[in-house]
Write a protein that holds these residues in place. Sequence first.
Motif, PDB file in Angstrom:
ATOM      1  N   ASP A  46       0.844  -1.201   0.000  1.00  0.00           N
ATOM      2  CA  ASP A  46       0.000   0.000   0.000  1.00  0.00           C
ATOM      3  C   ASP A  46       0.879   1.250   0.000  1.00  0.00           C
ATOM      4  OD1 ASP A  46      -2.376  -1.282  -0.073  1.00  0.00           O
ATOM      5  OD2 ASP A  46      -2.722  -1.252   2.103  1.00  0.00           O
ATOM      6  N   PRO A  47       0.398   2.326  -0.619  1.00  0.00           N
ATOM      7  CA  PRO A  47       1.182   3.557  -0.686  1.00  0.00           C
ATOM      8  C   PRO A  47       1.232   4.276   0.664  1.00  0.00           C
ATOM      9  CG  PRO A  47      -0.610   3.573  -2.278  1.00  0.00           C
ATOM     10  CD  PRO A  47      -0.862   2.451  -1.352  1.00  0.00           C
ATOM     11  N   VAL A  48       2.338   4.966   0.898  1.00  0.00           N
ATOM     12  CA  VAL A  48       2.460   5.786   2.101  1.00  0.00           C
ATOM     13  C   VAL A  48       3.365   6.973   1.753  1.00  0.00           C
ATOM     14  CG1 VAL A  48       4.277   4.269   2.982  1.00  0.00           C
ATOM     15  CG2 VAL A  48       3.096   5.783   4.546  1.00  0.00           C
ATOM     16  N   PHE A  49       3.072   8.133   2.325  1.00  0.00           N
ATOM     17  CA  PHE A  49       3.791   9.362   1.964  1.00  0.00           C
ATOM     18  C   PHE A  49       4.373  10.046   3.187  1.00  0.00           C
ATOM     19  CE2 PHE A  49       0.507   8.504  -1.087  1.00  0.00           C
ATOM     20  CZ  PHE A  49       1.104   8.728  -2.308  1.00  0.00           C
ATOM     21  N   LEU A  50       5.486  10.720   2.982  1.00  0.00           N
ATOM     22  CA  LEU A  50       6.100  11.517   4.043  1.00  0.00           C
ATOM     23  C   LEU A  50       6.200  12.960   3.544  1.00  0.00           C
ATOM     24  CD1 LEU A  50       7.478  11.247   6.866  1.00  0.00           C
ATOM     25  CD2 LEU A  50       9.653  11.095   5.660  1.00  0.00           C
ATOM     26  N   LEU A  51       5.663  13.900   4.344  1.00  0.00           N
ATOM     27  CA  LEU A  51       5.625  15.298   3.922  1.00  0.00           C
ATOM     28  C   LEU A  51       6.181  16.209   5.008  1.00  0.00           C
ATOM     29  CD1 LEU A  51       2.685  14.015   2.938  1.00  0.00           C
ATOM     30  CD2 LEU A  51       2.193  16.383   2.456  1.00  0.00           C
ATOM     31  N   GLN A  52       6.808  17.285   4.553  1.00  0.00           N
ATOM     32  CA  GLN A  52       7.136  18.357   5.475  1.00  0.00           C
ATOM     33  C   GLN A  52       6.603  19.645   4.857  1.00  0.00           C
ATOM     34  OE1 GLN A  52      11.096  17.216   6.861  1.00  0.00           O
ATOM     35  NE2 GLN A  52      11.123  19.135   8.016  1.00  0.00           N
ATOM     36  N   VAL A  53       5.744  20.334   5.605  1.00  0.00           N
ATOM     37  CA  VAL A  53       5.092  21.523   5.044  1.00  0.00           C
ATOM     38  C   VAL A  53       5.123  22.683   6.032  1.00  0.00           C
ATOM     39  CG1 VAL A  53       3.515  20.340   3.451  1.00  0.00           C
ATOM     40  CG2 VAL A  53       2.861  20.653   5.846  1.00  0.00           C
ATOM     41  N   SER A  54       4.923  23.859   5.491  1.00  0.00           N
ATOM     42  CA  SER A  54       4.906  25.067   6.303  1.00  0.00           C
ATOM     43  C   SER A  54       3.703  25.060   7.246  1.00  0.00           C
ATOM     44  CB  SER A  54       4.837  26.275   5.368  1.00  0.00           C
ATOM     45  OG  SER A  54       4.655  27.442   6.117  1.00  0.00           O
ATOM     46  N   THR A  55       3.928  25.432   8.505  1.00  0.00           N
ATOM     47  CA  THR A  55       2.877  25.422   9.529  1.00  0.00           C
ATOM     48  C   THR A  55       3.031  26.651  10.403  1.00  0.00           C
ATOM     49  OG1 THR A  55       2.778  23.035   9.585  1.00  0.00           O
ATOM     50  CG2 THR A  55       2.004  24.149  11.548  1.00  0.00           C
ATOM     51  N   GLY A  56       1.925  27.148  10.895  1.00  0.00           N
ATOM     52  CA  GLY A  56       1.991  28.314  11.780  1.00  0.00           C
ATOM     53  C   GLY A  56       0.964  29.332  11.368  1.00  0.00           C
ATOM     54  N   SER A  57       1.064  30.499  11.945  1.00  0.00           N
ATOM     55  CA  SER A  57       0.018  31.489  11.684  1.00  0.00           C
ATOM     56  C   SER A  57       0.067  32.005  10.237  1.00  0.00           C
ATOM     57  CB  SER A  57       0.140  32.642  12.686  1.00  0.00           C
ATOM     58  OG  SER A  57       1.486  32.983  12.875  1.00  0.00           O
ATOM     59  N   ASN A  58       1.261  32.028   9.632  1.00  0.00           N
ATOM     60  CA  ASN A  58       1.342  32.387   8.208  1.00  0.00           C
ATOM     61  C   ASN A  58       1.560  31.122   7.379  1.00  0.00           C
ATOM     62  OD1 ASN A  58       1.408  35.128   9.023  1.00  0.00           O
ATOM     63  ND2 ASN A  58       3.598  34.862   9.432  1.00  0.00           N
ATOM     64  N   ASP A  59       1.044  31.111   6.192  1.00  0.00           N
ATOM     65  CA  ASP A  59       1.345  30.054   5.232  1.00  0.00           C
ATOM     66  C   ASP A  59       1.159  28.658   5.825  1.00  0.00           C
ATOM     67  OD1 ASP A  59       2.193  32.171   3.593  1.00  0.00           O
ATOM     68  OD2 ASP A  59       4.151  32.116   4.566  1.00  0.00           O
ATOM     69  N   ASN A  60       0.002  28.424   6.424  1.00  0.00           N
ATOM     70  CA  ASN A  60      -0.293  27.105   6.966  1.00  0.00           C
ATOM     71  C   ASN A  60      -0.778  26.201   5.835  1.00  0.00           C
ATOM     72  OD1 ASN A  60      -0.369  25.663   9.489  1.00  0.00           O
ATOM     73  ND2 ASN A  60      -2.576  25.493   9.121  1.00  0.00           N
ATOM     74  N   ILE A  61      -0.018  25.147   5.564  1.00  0.00           N
ATOM     75  CA  ILE A  61      -0.393  24.246   4.466  1.00  0.00           C
ATOM     76  C   ILE A  61      -0.828  22.909   5.057  1.00  0.00           C
ATOM     77  CG2 ILE A  61       0.456  22.974   2.459  1.00  0.00           C
ATOM     78  CD1 ILE A  61       0.271  25.906   1.877  1.00  0.00           C
ATOM     79  N   LYS A  62      -2.024  22.474   4.640  1.00  0.00           N
ATOM     80  CA  LYS A  62      -2.497  21.181   5.131  1.00  0.00           C
ATOM     81  C   LYS A  62      -2.014  20.084   4.195  1.00  0.00           C
ATOM     82  CE  LYS A  62      -6.557  22.468   7.709  1.00  0.00           C
ATOM     83  NZ  LYS A  62      -7.993  22.301   7.873  1.00  0.00           N
ATOM     84  N   PRO A  63      -1.686  18.919   4.748  1.00  0.00           N
ATOM     85  CA  PRO A  63      -1.213  17.820   3.894  1.00  0.00           C
ATOM     86  C   PRO A  63      -2.240  17.401   2.843  1.00  0.00           C
ATOM     87  CG  PRO A  63      -1.346  17.148   6.224  1.00  0.00           C
ATOM     88  CD  PRO A  63      -1.590  18.607   6.179  1.00  0.00           C
ATOM     89  N   GLU A  64      -3.527  17.559   3.177  1.00  0.00           N
ATOM     90  CA  GLU A  64      -4.570  17.202   2.199  1.00  0.00           C
ATOM     91  C   GLU A  64      -4.409  17.987   0.896  1.00  0.00           C
ATOM     92  OE1 GLU A  64      -4.989  17.967   5.402  1.00  0.00           O
ATOM     93  OE2 GLU A  64      -6.974  17.370   6.154  1.00  0.00           O
ATOM     94  N   LEU A  65      -4.000  19.236   1.046  1.00  0.00           N
ATOM     95  CA  LEU A  65      -3.879  20.107  -0.126  1.00  0.00           C
ATOM     96  C   LEU A  65      -2.755  19.618  -1.039  1.00  0.00           C
ATOM     97  CD1 LEU A  65      -5.194  22.794  -1.089  1.00  0.00           C
ATOM     98  CD2 LEU A  65      -3.230  23.972  -0.101  1.00  0.00           C
ATOM     99  N   VAL A  66      -1.658  19.167  -0.437  1.00  0.00           N
ATOM    100  CA  VAL A  66      -0.534  18.651  -1.229  1.00  0.00           C
ATOM    101  C   VAL A  66      -0.956  17.362  -1.946  1.00  0.00           C
ATOM    102  CG1 VAL A  66       1.861  17.894  -1.142  1.00  0.00           C
ATOM    103  CG2 VAL A  66       1.038  19.654   0.460  1.00  0.00           C
ATOM    104  N   MET A  67      -1.683  16.519  -1.221  1.00  0.00           N
ATOM    105  CA  MET A  67      -2.134  15.255  -1.823  1.00  0.00           C
ATOM    106  C   MET A  67      -3.068  15.521  -2.996  1.00  0.00           C
ATOM    107  SD  MET A  67      -0.536  12.946  -0.246  1.00  0.00           S
ATOM    108  CE  MET A  67      -1.325  11.560  -1.072  1.00  0.00           C
ATOM    109  N   LYS A  68      -3.911  16.515  -2.841  1.00  0.00           N
ATOM    110  CA  LYS A  68      -4.845  16.870  -3.911  1.00  0.00           C
ATOM    111  C   LYS A  68      -4.071  17.287  -5.156  1.00  0.00           C
ATOM    112  CE  LYS A  68      -8.956  19.669  -4.595  1.00  0.00           C
ATOM    113  NZ  LYS A  68      -9.024  21.031  -5.040  1.00  0.00           N
ATOM    114  N   ALA A  69      -3.043  18.110  -4.943  1.00  0.00           N
ATOM    115  CA  ALA A  69      -2.230  18.560  -6.073  1.00  0.00           C
ATOM    116  C   ALA A  69      -1.503  17.382  -6.732  1.00  0.00           C
ATOM    117  CB  ALA A  69      -1.205  19.596  -5.585  1.00  0.00           C
ATOM    118  N   PHE A  70      -1.097  16.431  -5.927  1.00  0.00           N
ATOM    119  CA  PHE A  70      -0.393  15.255  -6.434  1.00  0.00           C
ATOM    120  C   PHE A  70      -1.302  14.432  -7.353  1.00  0.00           C
ATOM    121  CE2 PHE A  70       1.114  10.776  -5.615  1.00  0.00           C
ATOM    122  CZ  PHE A  70       2.272  10.868  -6.379  1.00  0.00           C
TER     123      PHE A  70
END
Lengths: 251, 620
Positions: free
Chosen positions: A195-219
Amino acid sequence: MKIRLRFSKFGTMKYIGHLDMLRYFQKAFRRAKVPMKYSEGFNPHPIMSFASPLGVGVTSEGEYMDIETKVDVDLDAMISDLNKEMVEGTNVLSAKVLDDHTKKAMAAVSCAKYVVFLKKNSQVLSEVDLEKATREFYDNQNEIVVLKKTKKGEKEVDIKPYIFMFEGTRFQNASFLKDLCVDIKDEEFCCNDDDPVFLLQVSTGSNDNIKPELVMKAFYEYLQLEEEAVIAIHRVELYQGEKNQFESLGV
Amino acid sequence: MRKLFLSDEILMSVEKSARYIGNEVNSIKKDPKEVDLRFCMCFPDVYEIGMSHLGIQILYEMMNRREDVYCERVYSPWPDLHKIMKEKNIPLFALETQEPIKNFDMLGITLQYEMCYTNILQVLDLSQIPLLTKDRSNDDPIIIGGGPCVYNPEPIAPFFDILYIGEGETSYDALFDLYISERNKADYNRQDFLRKASQIPGLYVPSLYEVTYKEDGTIDTFLPIYEDVPKTVKRQVVVDMNTSAYPTKPIVPFVQATQDRAVLEIQRGCIRGCRFCQAGMIYRPNRERSYEVLKDYAKEILASTGHDEISLSSLSSSDYTQLPELVNFLIDDCCKDGVNISLPSLRIDAFSLDVMSKVQDIKKSSVTFAPEAGSQRMRNVINKGLTVEDILGGAQKAFIGGWNKVKLYFMLGLPSETEEDMKAIPELANEIAALYYETVPKEQRNGKCQITMSTSFFVPKPFTPFQWARMYEKDEYLHRAKIVNDTMKEQLNHKSLRYQWHHADVTVLEGIFARGDRKVADVILYAYEHGQYFDAWGEFFDMQNWIDAFDACGVDMDFYIMRERDIDEVFPWDFIDCGVTKKFLQREWLRSKEEVVTKNCKDQCNGCGCAEFDCGICLR
């Protein structure tokens, strides 16, 4: 004394929202007789803040909270007292004393690491060479443009600068899973070897908060494949600092 | 790891999924295989409301003290989940073990207000249990109702196997013992069990009674169908409040409950005898819990829950004998480390204002009076022993103490109410506002004062002196609210006055359910089957659906609302021996017509009938 706690949230506790978690911890501190420092006024509340709210449905072993006590406490005793007052699904993992100049976790946090699992028996990616596809998606594209919801509607945003790592592989090859504290075999997203599995590191905090769902959607959009409805997300760690120099918020 | 009954996919698609996962702090874990009887306790409303209810926590504690019983909980799924469960045929499950309720031995449903009646059917329907007692088989759980609404259980009688009349602490043990011994017999039969249960004090088995009606629609006879079934059912009363079960480790919900605080039940019953008030009659006699016991409970509950607020529960806290000692103890010993104390239903006097100034921010808080009626004549009719001097005196003290917000609660539609009585409401509010401007010099004022009047529409309830009274149609209620509103605008200080009134539709329906008979059950069933539930929630209540249901069932609403009852009429609830006798209530009804007040239980025994319980205030 200023203290930073690291804790995990898993199992059925993943359905507890951020504000409910705050109340849950406030009460747990009282039950455990942690000598919390309180704010002034008619409705005093304990001085505590979470580093970064965790979405409902997301599990984590990298949650951080800063608290302040009235008197100095023994950290190991406090952790053990607290864990006696916790229900299954939350665990205080470690604690460290902060000096007065340390930035609050909430202000310092800049990046989060996630593991993303797909739901059981998912077929959409079964024919895809994940290592190659994620490399092409992340390394070979100059920009990754997505539609992001804003207050005024939707707008196109390039999220590539806010993604610091994106890797995909098959479960059996995912060496990063071995280091997780939470036993993922217990979770509903328990995976088969291929089964597939992914490892992500994304910007988090009060500015530029990126949710992992958004990256997966783009993928999925990049691969021109239909996006799968249910994925399970597990937060591994929170970091502070700048790109290429991230360091853990914790101990 | 705990497994949940609902899939992750469903839980992620509904609002506040934490309502359905259980596992809260202090919830009880037992191995269901190790017990003889599985009970599920239900509050038929959404989780946050149900979890605020003290009664369930008391019974949960009491039942789980028995090793052979496991009591779990369930609440009404919110409509988003309801729809999914209906669509996918998913049975309703208990929070603790996450197992379907249809496999339990008993389901207990607490009935705190009439507008939850359709939710009884929702819970049964989702549980996949037949809605009517007559359709249930040996394998279905025994469905038991309790709470204040069972003092007229007739509109919901066909939905229940047993209705428990009175306080739950007394008869559940006998019921459980009987069930465990009967259920283990090879020839267990539900009907035989229910017939035996009907002989336990306080248990009403509605299927064992037959009602006949006169031509005018009122009841002719109401009789058991077997000789060994009692003709009357006696209300159950806890005699000793100091030894009865109390939850010192109450469950702490994850989702914020409506009442998110520690609760100390300081007493049951009320000495006052207000003629409109059902609670003031059905919980007699007034019984206090001792100050020493309450001190221990307060400490234990705060330690076991971590709550940051503690509150007193009773019908009239000011009447509790050792209130000053108790309140001072709470302020001195409990209210540190960020613990607040909240004090409901206190009479406004020097003592309560002093306490309030210690525990609240005067600038933000308000003082509350419940005169219930605007004129002294009307207050005599309802036996509310609060005079205009009490109100103005209390308000003046509050103004001197720094408060400038006053809340006033009234009822409209009380028996014999005249236009003068209605107008007296804003006139009283105006008088209080004028007093503020007289009392507080201009330079000390913190802006205008704010006097808020709220009126609800009076609903006559069983076992009150007003159980004979008529009600009115919706438009008449709104007309009365308009008189109040118009009169308010004419007042000199109208800019300092505010007025809120309740919806009238719900009042009418509540009135029908409160004093209805078995014929009303058809209407409730019809309404549920045509999509009505969560009627206690404005967004789901639809009066037109109810009017259609009454029409379809051929039940006349006016019969229940518009009639003043004959003094000797047989009521649907007459088979209940409530302690308070019908003779006493008749006397009080006639005295209200003569505008004569009756003294409270502390000053004088009025012979209501509850002395036979031999406890509480009656022993003094």
